[in-house]
Design an enzyme around this catalytic site. Structure first.
Site, PDB file in Angstrom:
ATOM      1  N   ASP A  67       0.829  -1.194   0.000  1.00 36.75           N
ATOM      2  CA  ASP A  67       0.000   0.000   0.000  1.00 36.75           C
ATOM      3  C   ASP A  67       0.867   1.249   0.000  1.00 36.75           C
ATOM      4  OD1 ASP A  67      -2.536  -1.358   0.148  1.00 36.75           O
ATOM      5  OD2 ASP A  67      -2.018  -1.859   2.214  1.00 36.75           O
ATOM      6  N   LYS A  68       0.266   2.356  -0.389  1.00 35.63           N
ATOM      7  CA  LYS A  68       0.995   3.624  -0.462  1.00 35.63           C
ATOM      8  C   LYS A  68       1.615   3.997   0.871  1.00 35.63           C
ATOM      9  CE  LYS A  68       0.473   8.391  -2.115  1.00 35.63           C
ATOM     10  NZ  LYS A  68      -0.459   9.397  -2.711  1.00 35.63           N
TER      11      LYS A  68
END
Length: 219
Positions: A42-43
């Site tokens: 994920d970011k």
């Protein structure tokens, strides 16, 4: 055909993709157009990301039948007791695609000292009144935001998440944003992947895609 393999220390704030105008893997360097990330981070997560054009390896690593160890360093809010660590190890219930899912058994340990990791940019917001701890967590599966959901389920919200390794392939000695190219032999050896495992994955895929006959065989 010669495949390419890139090991990346994905920074916080970077998407695990090449498409898009900003905050993508393109900011880390020039990659061949054929390669793509195996799985994703994920970011707001950091750490090990494998980028390759080896579709057979990609299928093997993402196939749910062929679990492989993924290890993380997780900074959490609060301090876990043995009961919380035991729950993380034995499996907890999380929401996956709108359904309740019980995670597979893993390994969880409270770190005696903070792992030697590069500083995160931006840094974690420090709150003097709330203690934090580091957990070493190893899993053999990778559901969407699984680690964060697991720690939240035992009352320990994740503050920082770093994927450290997959099997024996790790980012030890990497700096944030670093990219290293490796050979097929190096990657397969560190991931404990053999040609037999790859062929088994192909057979599993073929069996899953084969249509079932609606005609029953006579006994």
């Amino acid at each position: 055909m010669s495949f390419r393999y890139f090991i990346v220390y994905k920074p916080y704030g970077i998407l695990s993709q090449f498409s898009g105008e900003k905050d993508t893997l393109k900011e880390l360097g020039s990659f061949p157009k054929e390669v793509y990330p195996v799985g994703r981070l994920d970011k707001d997560s950091e750490g090990l990301l494998l980028i390759t054009d080896d579709k057979a390896l990609n299928n093997y690593l993402l196939h749910p039948i062929f679990g492989h160890k993924r290890s993380y360093f997780v900074q959490v809010e609060g301090k876990p007791d043995q009961a919380a660590l035991h729950r993380l190890e034995s499996g907890v219930e999380i929401n996956v695609d709108g359904k309740i899912y019980r995670t597979k058994k893993g390994f969880a340990k409270l770190c005696e000292k903070e792992p030697e990791l590069p500083e995160r940019i931006p840094p974690i917001r420090f709150r003097k009144s709330v203690p934090d701890s580091w957990i070493s967590l190893s899993l053999i599966e990778g559901k969407n935001r699984q680690v964060r959901k697991m720690t939240a389920s035992v009352g320990l919200p994740t503050l920082r998440l770093v994927r450290w390794s997959m099997e024996n392939l790790s980012i030890e000695g990497f700096h944030v944003g670093e990219v290293r190219e490796m050979t097929l032999e190096e990657v397969y050896d560190l991931l404990n992947v053999t040609e037999r495992k790859i062929q088994n994955t192909k057979r599993q895929g073929s069996a899953a895609s084969r249509p079932h006959s609606s005609i029953r065989k006579k006994r």
